[in-house]
Design a protein around this motif. Structure first.
Motif, PDB file in Angstrom:
ATOM      1  N   VAL A  91       3.153  14.076  11.825  1.00 49.34           N
ATOM      2  CA  VAL A  91       2.198  13.391  10.961  1.00 49.34           C
ATOM      3  C   VAL A  91       2.103  11.942  11.408  1.00 49.34           C
ATOM      4  CG1 VAL A  91       2.572  14.929   9.003  1.00 49.34           C
ATOM      5  CG2 VAL A  91       4.042  12.932   9.289  1.00 49.34           C
ATOM      6  N   ASN A  92       0.936  11.329  11.215  1.00 48.97           N
ATOM      7  CA  ASN A  92       0.697  10.005  11.805  1.00 48.97           C
ATOM      8  C   ASN A  92       0.279   8.955  10.796  1.00 48.97           C
ATOM      9  OD1 ASN A  92      -0.775  12.220  13.924  1.00 48.97           O
ATOM     10  ND2 ASN A  92       0.932  10.988  14.726  1.00 48.97           N
ATOM     11  N   HIS A  93       0.208   9.302   9.530  1.00 45.47           N
ATOM     12  CA  HIS A  93      -0.199   8.299   8.553  1.00 45.47           C
ATOM     13  C   HIS A  93       0.940   7.318   8.272  1.00 45.47           C
ATOM     14  CE1 HIS A  93      -3.501  11.165   7.016  1.00 45.47           C
ATOM     15  NE2 HIS A  93      -4.088  10.111   7.571  1.00 45.47           N
ATOM     16  N   ARG A  94       0.566   6.044   8.175  1.00 46.27           N
ATOM     17  CA  ARG A  94       1.500   5.014   7.674  1.00 46.27           C
ATOM     18  C   ARG A  94       0.942   4.546   6.328  1.00 46.27           C
ATOM     19  NH1 ARG A  94       2.269  -1.204   9.782  1.00 46.27           N
ATOM     20  NH2 ARG A  94       3.852  -1.823   8.225  1.00 46.27           N
ATOM     21  N   ILE A  95       1.816   4.477   5.323  1.00 45.17           N
ATOM     22  CA  ILE A  95       1.387   4.085   3.973  1.00 45.17           C
ATOM     23  C   ILE A  95       2.246   2.898   3.517  1.00 45.17           C
ATOM     24  CG2 ILE A  95       1.123   4.845   1.582  1.00 45.17           C
ATOM     25  CD1 ILE A  95       1.003   7.735   2.700  1.00 45.17           C
ATOM     26  N   TYR A  96       1.565   1.856   3.111  1.00 45.75           N
ATOM     27  CA  TYR A  96       2.321   0.754   2.502  1.00 45.75           C
ATOM     28  C   TYR A  96       1.594   0.268   1.254  1.00 45.75           C
ATOM     29  CZ  TYR A  96      -0.827  -2.283   5.272  1.00 45.75           C
ATOM     30  OH  TYR A  96      -1.919  -2.886   5.844  1.00 45.75           O
ATOM     31  N   VAL A  97       2.426  -0.300   0.308  1.00 47.46           N
ATOM     32  CA  VAL A  97       1.920  -0.764  -0.985  1.00 47.46           C
ATOM     33  C   VAL A  97       2.293  -2.232  -1.141  1.00 47.46           C
ATOM     34  CG1 VAL A  97       1.938  -0.403  -3.486  1.00 47.46           C
ATOM     35  CG2 VAL A  97       2.267   1.550  -1.928  1.00 47.46           C
ATOM     36  N   THR A  98       1.332  -3.047  -1.554  1.00 47.99           N
ATOM     37  CA  THR A  98       1.588  -4.470  -1.815  1.00 47.99           C
ATOM     38  C   THR A  98       1.299  -4.755  -3.285  1.00 47.99           C
ATOM     39  OG1 THR A  98      -0.662  -5.217  -1.325  1.00 47.99           O
ATOM     40  CG2 THR A  98       0.859  -4.990   0.534  1.00 47.99           C
ATOM     41  N   ASP A  99       1.896  -5.879  -3.755  1.00 48.04           N
ATOM     42  CA  ASP A  99       1.597  -6.293  -5.131  1.00 48.04           C
ATOM     43  C   ASP A  99       0.350  -7.146  -5.134  1.00 48.04           C
ATOM     44  OD1 ASP A  99       2.337  -8.732  -4.104  1.00 48.04           O
ATOM     45  OD2 ASP A  99       4.294  -8.783  -5.133  1.00 48.04           O
ATOM     46  N   ALA A 100       0.070  -7.780  -6.271  1.00 44.74           N
ATOM     47  CA  ALA A 100      -1.154  -8.571  -6.414  1.00 44.74           C
ATOM     48  C   ALA A 100      -1.144  -9.819  -5.551  1.00 44.74           C
ATOM     49  CB  ALA A 100      -1.338  -8.959  -7.881  1.00 44.74           C
ATOM     50  N   ARG A 101       0.036 -10.212  -5.017  1.00 45.59           N
ATOM     51  CA  ARG A 101       0.092 -11.386  -4.132  1.00 45.59           C
ATOM     52  C   ARG A 101       0.036 -10.983  -2.655  1.00 45.59           C
ATOM     53  NH1 ARG A 101       5.513 -13.915  -5.350  1.00 45.59           N
ATOM     54  NH2 ARG A 101       6.033 -11.673  -5.476  1.00 45.59           N
ATOM     55  N   GLY A 102       0.089  -9.722  -2.377  1.00 47.18           N
ATOM     56  CA  GLY A 102       0.044  -9.247  -1.001  1.00 47.18           C
ATOM     57  C   GLY A 102       1.406  -9.018  -0.404  1.00 47.18           C
ATOM     58  N   ILE A 103       2.482  -9.071  -1.226  1.00 48.80           N
ATOM     59  CA  ILE A 103       3.830  -8.839  -0.731  1.00 48.80           C
ATOM     60  C   ILE A 103       4.077  -7.330  -0.702  1.00 48.80           C
ATOM     61  CG2 ILE A 103       6.278  -9.294  -1.099  1.00 48.80           C
ATOM     62  CD1 ILE A 103       4.563 -11.759  -0.420  1.00 48.80           C
ATOM     63  N   VAL A 104       4.613  -6.843   0.428  1.00 48.73           N
ATOM     64  CA  VAL A 104       4.826  -5.411   0.622  1.00 48.73           C
ATOM     65  C   VAL A 104       5.954  -4.937  -0.257  1.00 48.73           C
ATOM     66  CG1 VAL A 104       5.392  -3.589   2.267  1.00 48.73           C
ATOM     67  CG2 VAL A 104       3.978  -5.526   2.983  1.00 48.73           C
ATOM     68  N   LEU A 105       5.679  -3.958  -1.129  1.00 54.04           N
ATOM     69  CA  LEU A 105       6.664  -3.368  -2.010  1.00 54.04           C
ATOM     70  C   LEU A 105       7.265  -2.102  -1.425  1.00 54.04           C
ATOM     71  CD1 LEU A 105       4.726  -3.725  -5.401  1.00 54.04           C
ATOM     72  CD2 LEU A 105       6.438  -5.269  -4.450  1.00 54.04           C
TER      73      LEU A 105
END
Length: 476
Positions: A91-105
């Motif tokens: 599989v090749n998807h990369r998933i990332y989540v950031t908060d409202a300030r753009g900091i990666v959670l």
């Protein structure tokens, strides 16, 4: 350069350039088209994840949820899927989540947690309520290392709590792009090749059709017999009909002019003899002399009639370009009919006819014309055969040809006359009377032979003269 080749070259350039342009344009559109389709899928995936993550992001429990473990398990999967002949092994998807300030959670790759992604276009635009997407190279020097990122906002109570981004490397699309390009290249080359083959066949057919018409026109202009090419409708049929009509008119005019000159020349001598005898008969003369002049008028009148009849028969044959019918003509029976018609003359001259033709032999042709030709040959042989001699007919088959020979034991033909025997109005003096014929008999026989696709030859042989007609035999 032949017309067919010129037509093919123009067709080749048109089809080749058009095919190359269309093929090149379509192949250039494969890559962006596939990327657009992939981007549309990433948009759906990002929005689905945004809904699934909303409650954890709102509660601040994202790190304690099962999602990090699920993403790790997702990254370790090996699907082994066969897609269009290409095996997908990871599989090749990369998933990332950031908060409202753009900091990666959260980051499925584990490399971006805690980093500030607020300046990346996908996060930056999404936090401002816009469609966020970007394409970035993992290796700035490698154009094939670009990765497509698509983001979706995580919204709760009308506020953007964060962003979820889904990324997919463009290199994972390359096998499908290359496969599509290869298939399209083969298909395009095949269609262009088929188009050129059809164009080549069309050019060959057109060139062949025009060539047949050209050869017909050349043969006619050379005075040869030729069969008009047959075309089924269309402009070529109209062109062939126009050429034939033009030939008929031109030949008819030239033919009439030539015959007027020759007929005028040949009529002078008998007309002068008739007029001279008529003038002399107007005066007083002994009965014996009067009878001689009346006989001269009668013989010259018969000569005129024979000349006119043979000229008409010859003109009819010369104007024809082919046979009106073709049937099997048994030669032995035809010769017997001719000898029966000449029975009185044969008996009066004390001549015999030896018919050695096999009853099974037959030629392919028009019976009436063949009968007239053989009658002329027989008349000519009778004129040069001395009383008490025997004429001999014989025939033999060689392959698809049949050789008919008429032998008469008359005097040999002078060498100077042999090449001119079939010339119109050329004649030798008859040994018994010293008079010449119309000079149209052998010319008529030659025309009939050529009309049947055969030949006529007259040669001196041992103890006589032999006339040979070579004609097509009836197929077995």
């Amino acid at each position: 350069m032949p017309l067919g080749i010129r037509i093919f070259l123009v067709y080749f350039l048109f089809v080749g350039l058009t095919g190359w342009f269309v093929l090149s344009t379509v192949m250039d559109e494969i890559r962006p088209g596939m990327r657009q389709s992939t981007e549309e899928t990433l948009v759906d995936t990002a929005n689905l994840l945004a809904e699934l993550l909303r409650d954890d992001v709102k509660a601040g429990t994202l790190a304690q949820s099962r999602l990090p473990e699920l993403l790790r398990a997702y990254g370790e999967r090996r699907p082994q899927a066969q897609i269009w002949g290409v095996t997908k092994r990871e599989v090749n998807h990369r998933i990332y989540v950031t908060d409202a300030r753009g900091i990666v959670l959260l980051d499925s790759s584990g490399v971006g947690v805690g980093q500030d992604y607020s300046r990346w276009n996908d996060v930056y635009r999404t936090l401002r309520g816009q469609y966020g997407a970007r394409s970035s190279r993992e290796d700035p020097s490698d154009p094939d290392s670009s990765v497509m990122y698509v983001a979706a906002p995580i919204i709760a109570d009308g506020q953007i709590l964060g962003v979820v981004s889904v990324a997919k490397p463009n290199r994972t699309l390359q096998p499908y792009i290359e496969r599509s390009q290869r298939r399209l290249a083969w298909l395009g080359a095949g269609l262009i090749g088929l188009g050129l083959l059809i164009g080549g066949l069309l050019s060959w057919w057109l060139s062949r059709a025009l060539g047949r018409l050209t050869r017909y026109a050349e043969a006619v202009s050379a005075g040869q017999r030729a069969e008009l090419p047959v075309y089924r409708g269309g402009e070529l049929a109209q062109l062939a009909a126009a050429v034939e009509a033009m030939r008929t008119q031109l030949e008819g005019k030239a033919y009439v002019e030539r015959y007027v000159h020759t007929l005028t020349h040949e009529l002078k001598s008998p007309l002068a003899a008739i007029r001279g005898a008529a003038e002399l008969l107007q005066g007083e003369m002994p009965a014996e002399q009067r009878a001689r002049f009346v006989g001269n008028i009668d013989s010259e009148s018969a000569r005129l009639q024979q000349l006119i009849e043979r000229l008409l028969a010859l003109a009819q044959v010369e104007q024809r370009q082919g046979l009106e019918e073709r049937s099997a003509v048994p030669l032995r029976a035809l010769v017997e009919e001719l000898c029966q018609a000449q029975a009185a003359r044969l008996q009066r001259a004390g001549l015999l006819v030896d018919n050695r033709i096999d009853a099974a032999l037959a030629v392919s042709g028009e019976r009436f014309l063949l009968g007239q030709a053989l009658a002329n040959l027989l008349d000519n042989a009778l004129d040069f055969t001395l009383p008490g001699d025997t004429l001999r007919f014989s025939a033999e088959r060689t392959g698809e040809r049949l050789r008919l020979a008429l032998f008469n034991p008359g005097p040999a033909i002078p060498d100077y006359a042999l090449p001119r025997l079939t010339e119109r109005f050329y004649s030798l003096a008859r040994p018994q009377t010293g008079r010449k014929s119309t000079g149209l008999g052998l010319n008529f026989v030659q025309e009939v032979a050529e009309l049947h696709g055969g030949t006529l030859q007259v040669n001196n042989v041992a103890t006589g003269v032999e006339a040979v007609l070579e004609l097509p035999a009836v197929p077995d």
